[in-house]
Scaffold this active site. Structure first.
Site, mmCIF file in Angstrom:
data_model
loop_
_atom_site.group_PDB
_atom_site.id
_atom_site.type_symbol
_atom_site.label_atom_id
_atom_site.label_comp_id
_atom_site.label_asym_id
_atom_site.label_seq_id
_atom_site.Cartn_x
_atom_site.Cartn_y
_atom_site.Cartn_z
ATOM 1 N N GLY A 38 21.247 54.242 32.379
ATOM 2 C CA GLY A 38 22.008 53.996 33.689
ATOM 3 C C GLY A 38 22.638 53.045 32.986
ATOM 4 O O GLY A 38 22.514 52.419 32.028
ATOM 5 N N ARG A 74 22.521 60.755 31.539
ATOM 6 C CA ARG A 74 20.885 61.414 31.305
ATOM 7 C C ARG A 74 20.932 62.549 31.124
ATOM 8 O O ARG A 74 21.845 63.280 30.925
ATOM 9 C CB ARG A 74 19.771 61.020 32.910
ATOM 10 N N GLY A 123 17.855 51.938 26.899
ATOM 11 C CA GLY A 123 16.631 51.751 27.893
ATOM 12 C C GLY A 123 15.285 53.380 27.308
ATOM 13 O O GLY A 123 16.132 53.326 25.999
ATOM 14 N N ASP A 152 17.093 46.730 34.544
ATOM 15 C CA ASP A 152 15.504 46.623 35.120
ATOM 16 C C ASP A 152 14.526 45.950 33.737
ATOM 17 O O ASP A 152 14.015 44.854 34.161
ATOM 18 C CB ASP A 152 14.757 48.274 35.224
ATOM 19 N N ARG A 207 13.612 50.227 38.409
ATOM 20 C CA ARG A 207 12.330 51.635 38.707
ATOM 21 C C ARG A 207 10.976 51.443 38.927
ATOM 22 O O ARG A 207 9.604 52.063 39.608
ATOM 23 C CB ARG A 207 12.664 52.007 37.959
ATOM 24 N N TYR A 226 23.826 49.684 43.231
ATOM 25 C CA TYR A 226 25.291 50.172 42.129
ATOM 26 C C TYR A 226 25.981 48.957 41.879
ATOM 27 O O TYR A 226 26.707 48.346 41.191
ATOM 28 C CB TYR A 226 25.539 50.971 42.160
HETATM 29 N N1 LIG Z 1 11.191 61.621 25.441
HETATM 30 C C1 LIG Z 1 12.072 61.466 25.322
HETATM 31 N N2 LIG Z 1 12.399 61.728 24.689
HETATM 32 C C2 LIG Z 1 14.142 62.271 24.054
HETATM 33 N N3 LIG Z 1 14.580 62.150 24.650
HETATM 34 C C3 LIG Z 1 14.113 61.239 26.048
HETATM 35 C C4 LIG Z 1 13.001 60.809 26.398
HETATM 36 N N4 LIG Z 1 12.967 59.814 27.144
HETATM 37 C C5 LIG Z 1 14.024 60.217 28.125
HETATM 38 N N5 LIG Z 1 15.570 60.794 26.769
HETATM 39 C C6 LIG Z 1 16.795 60.964 27.109
HETATM 40 O O1 LIG Z 1 17.368 59.121 26.817
HETATM 41 C C7 LIG Z 1 18.471 59.568 27.626
HETATM 42 C C8 LIG Z 1 18.853 58.550 28.198
HETATM 43 O O2 LIG Z 1 16.801 58.140 29.408
HETATM 44 P P1 LIG Z 1 16.530 57.975 30.707
HETATM 45 O O3 LIG Z 1 15.752 57.299 31.315
HETATM 46 O O4 LIG Z 1 17.880 58.482 31.761
HETATM 47 O O5 LIG Z 1 17.350 55.907 30.086
HETATM 48 P P2 LIG Z 1 17.322 54.887 29.925
HETATM 49 O O6 LIG Z 1 17.477 54.896 28.285
HETATM 50 O O7 LIG Z 1 18.145 54.014 30.352
HETATM 51 O O8 LIG Z 1 15.763 54.799 30.134
HETATM 52 C C9 LIG Z 1 18.102 60.961 28.029
HETATM 53 O O9 LIG Z 1 19.786 60.895 27.632
HETATM 54 C C10 LIG Z 1 16.670 61.319 28.463
HETATM 55 O O10 LIG Z 1 17.118 62.846 28.033
HETATM 56 O O1 LIG Z 2 21.874 55.668 37.735
HETATM 57 P P1 LIG Z 2 20.866 56.242 38.169
HETATM 58 O O2 LIG Z 2 20.676 57.591 37.792
HETATM 59 O O3 LIG Z 2 21.424 56.629 39.969
HETATM 60 O O4 LIG Z 2 19.443 55.605 38.310
HETATM 61 C C1 LIG Z 2 19.385 55.078 38.961
HETATM 62 C C2 LIG Z 2 18.539 53.887 37.861
HETATM 63 O O5 LIG Z 2 18.916 53.761 36.835
HETATM 64 C C3 LIG Z 2 18.561 51.626 36.720
HETATM 65 O O6 LIG Z 2 19.782 50.837 36.917
HETATM 66 C C4 LIG Z 2 17.937 51.703 35.184
HETATM 67 O O7 LIG Z 2 17.283 52.501 34.562
HETATM 68 P P2 LIG Z 2 17.717 52.889 33.138
HETATM 69 O O8 LIG Z 2 18.068 51.841 32.632
HETATM 70 O O9 LIG Z 2 16.234 53.212 33.134
HETATM 71 O O10 LIG Z 2 18.514 53.862 33.347
HETATM 72 C C5 LIG Z 2 17.467 52.091 37.450
HETATM 73 O O11 LIG Z 2 17.114 50.087 38.278
HETATM 74 C C6 LIG Z 2 17.937 52.692 38.925
HETATM 75 O O12 LIG Z 2 15.885 53.458 39.398
HETATM 76 MG MG LIG Z 3 14.886 53.803 31.473
#
Ligand SMILES: Nc1ncnc2c1ncn2[C@@H]1O[C@H](COP(=O)(O)OP(=O)(O)O)[C@@H](O)[C@H]1O
Ligand SMILES: O=P(O)(O)OC[C@H]1O[C@](O)(COP(=O)(O)O)[C@@H](O)[C@@H]1O
Ligand SMILES: [Mg+2]
Length: 472
Positions: A117, A180, A205, A236, A281, A393
């Protein structure tokens, strides 16, 4: 206290023990070791840090960080001995420039990717990585990977230079785009190899860091001399070990506008409730800090504290008193709070985003409708208003504030110095105000939740006077 020579290797493979030369010689420091490129290639060539000859730097004693410069994980101790303090003391390598580096700038190709995000400050980190790699270390091959992990294998990398990134730190969002999902380990590492990248900067993240661990492991398995560093991002503030993540403070600041508006709306109505949903989240940091800094909030609901609506000690009873007392109330709810109470279909229970994160239902809309039903049932003849504000947002799609911009800049510098010094598989971030290098795996595992037994949560409750929602 000076550090003595290292003791023999500890049984824990990831730490190295040192004795502190205190009068009892009894305190032990366990240093979190980091993977280093020389683990794979002990004969890897070294170079003198170009900062040595940079006209703007005059490296003096203490300018370069040595392998015995550390940052302690904890700084608060009870020295009475009544309560057990963490022992041995855990320490991390201090971030900063090293005199010796392991990359020849002319043969170094750096890749920068951001995932997940949005978060205020993404563009600042990217800009600073480009400018500092170019200006401080003389790199001329710096590439942006577009739209997250999938960009490694689905689009061409974009060559970046200081001119191109000019002014990016003043822009919200990410010029590189983000996404994502799309994590395909083998395709990503193949792309790293094909493009000849030997430094990979991964901004993201908790999900991104879990992916980065896998990328790092695969790079090790293939015995590639490639440095991998994680730069923790999330609005977050749910990334563990570090003090806070960048963009968080900007988001808290932005949330004030929503809370102020909710307060004005509530105050101007008869029995008015201003309801604000904030991001978070699985952690309630934004809601907590926004509540504390506002002082206008009557109740703060976070995922870490289960709440209930009806009956003694419930939200309705509390709001009823508050409305009687003040005529209005402001409620802040983190998006992940109360999710278990919102009715959902089986399909909704399973719904996940492309990264595998559970998709939440809108707790704000649900709460608004429950509040209205409650009032109509219990006070059918009295005026009542709920104004629901969802600034979701708006709080993250803004440029970073000055504090976050500075923070992002220091993060970028820390990442570059660490990777240039040959460290890999690490994350940089502040620990107790000092920048340190932390094993990637540790950060990917750690989660920063609101500690509801901490003074800060008690402080929230004392400011709001809200119930603890412990059913008696
Ligand atoms: N357990 C995991 N193993 C490998 N890649 C992951 C895993 N969890 C998330 N990712 C990848 O990391 C990227 C970002 O994850 P996401 O959860 O959307 O955001 P954030 O890193 O902000 O928490 C995405 O491309 C997702 O596919
Ligand atoms: O951007 P999206 O897919 O609508 O997701 C919203 C989520 O992204 C966040 O802003 C940030 O989450 P990440 O840091 O895991 O990307 C959360 O607070 C919220 O739940
Ligand atoms: Mg996250």
């Amino acid at each position: 206290m000076a550090l003595s020579h290292p003791e023999p290797e500890s049984t824990n493979l990831t730490t190295e023990s040192y004795n502190l030369q205190d009068p009892n010689n009894s305190s032990i420091i366990n240093l979190q070791k980091l993977p280093h490129l020389t683990d794979l290639l002990p004969t890897l060539k070294t170079y003198i840090n170009p900062l040595e000859h940079n006209p703007f730097f005059h490296p003096s004693d203490g300018f370069y960080i040595t392998p015995t410069d550390v940052v302690l994980r904890h700084v608060v101790y009870d020295i009475s001995g009544t309560f057990s303090s963490p022992s041995p003391l855990l320490a991390y390598l201090r971030a900063g420039p090293r005199k010796q580096i392991f990359f020849d700038p002319t043969n170094t190709r750096a890749a920068i990717v951001n995932c997940g995000g949005l978060c205020p400050g993404l563009n600042t980190v990217i800009r600073e990585l480009v400018v500092s790699l170019w200006e401080l270390y003389g790199l001329r091959h710096i590439y942006g990977i577009q739209a997250g992990y999938r960009g490694f294998y689905s689009t061409d990398p974009v060559a970046l230079n200081p001119k191109m990134v000019h002014g990016w730190h003043k822009r919200g969002g990410t010029v590189l785009h983000t996404s994502r999902g799309g994590f395909d380990l083998h395709k990503i590492v193949d792309a790293i190899q094909t493009n000849g990248f030997n430094q990979v900067y991964i901004i993201g993240g908790d999900g991104t860091m879990r992916g980065a661990v896998k990328i790092f492991d695969e790079i090790q398995r293939r015995k590639l001399i490639v440095g991998v560093v994680g730069i923790p991002k999330t609005v977050d503030n749910d990334v563990g070990v570090i003090d806070r993540s960048f963009g968080f403070q900007t988001a808290v600041e932005m949330a004030q506008q929503a809370i102020n508006a909710a307060h004005v709306e509530a105050e101007s109505a008869v029995n008015g409730i201003g309801l604000v949903k904030l991001m978070g989240r699985s952690t309630g940091h934004i809601a907590l800090y926004a509540t504390l800094s506002s002082c206008d909030v009557d109740c703060c609901l976070i995922p870490e504290v289960k709440f209930y609506l009806e009956g003694k000690g419930g939200l309705f009873e509390f709001l009823e008193h508050r409305l009687k007392e003040n005529g209005h109330a402001v409620v802040v709810v983190a998006e992940g709070a109360g999710q278990d109470m919102i009715p959902r279909t089986d399909a909704q229970k399973e719904e996940r985003d492309e990264s595998g994160n559970l998709v939440f239902l809108d707790v704000g809309s649900w709460l608004k409708s429950e509040l209205k039903k409650w009032w109509a049932r219990d006070h059918p003849n009295e005026l009542f208003t709920v104004k629901y504000i969802d600034p979701t947002y708006m709080i993250r799609a803004v440029p970073a504030n000055a504090t976050d911009n500075l923070y992002c800049t220091l993060l970028a510098h820390s990442a570059i110095h660490g990777i240039m010094a040959g460290y890999t598989g690490f994350v940089c971030g502040p620990i107790n105000g000092n920048y340190a290098y932390i094993p990637l795996e540790e950060v990917a595992r750690a989660k920063n939740e609101v500690n509801t037994r901490d003074h800060k949560w008690s402080w929230v409750r004392s400011v709001t006077n809200q119930p603890d929602f412990e059913k008696s």
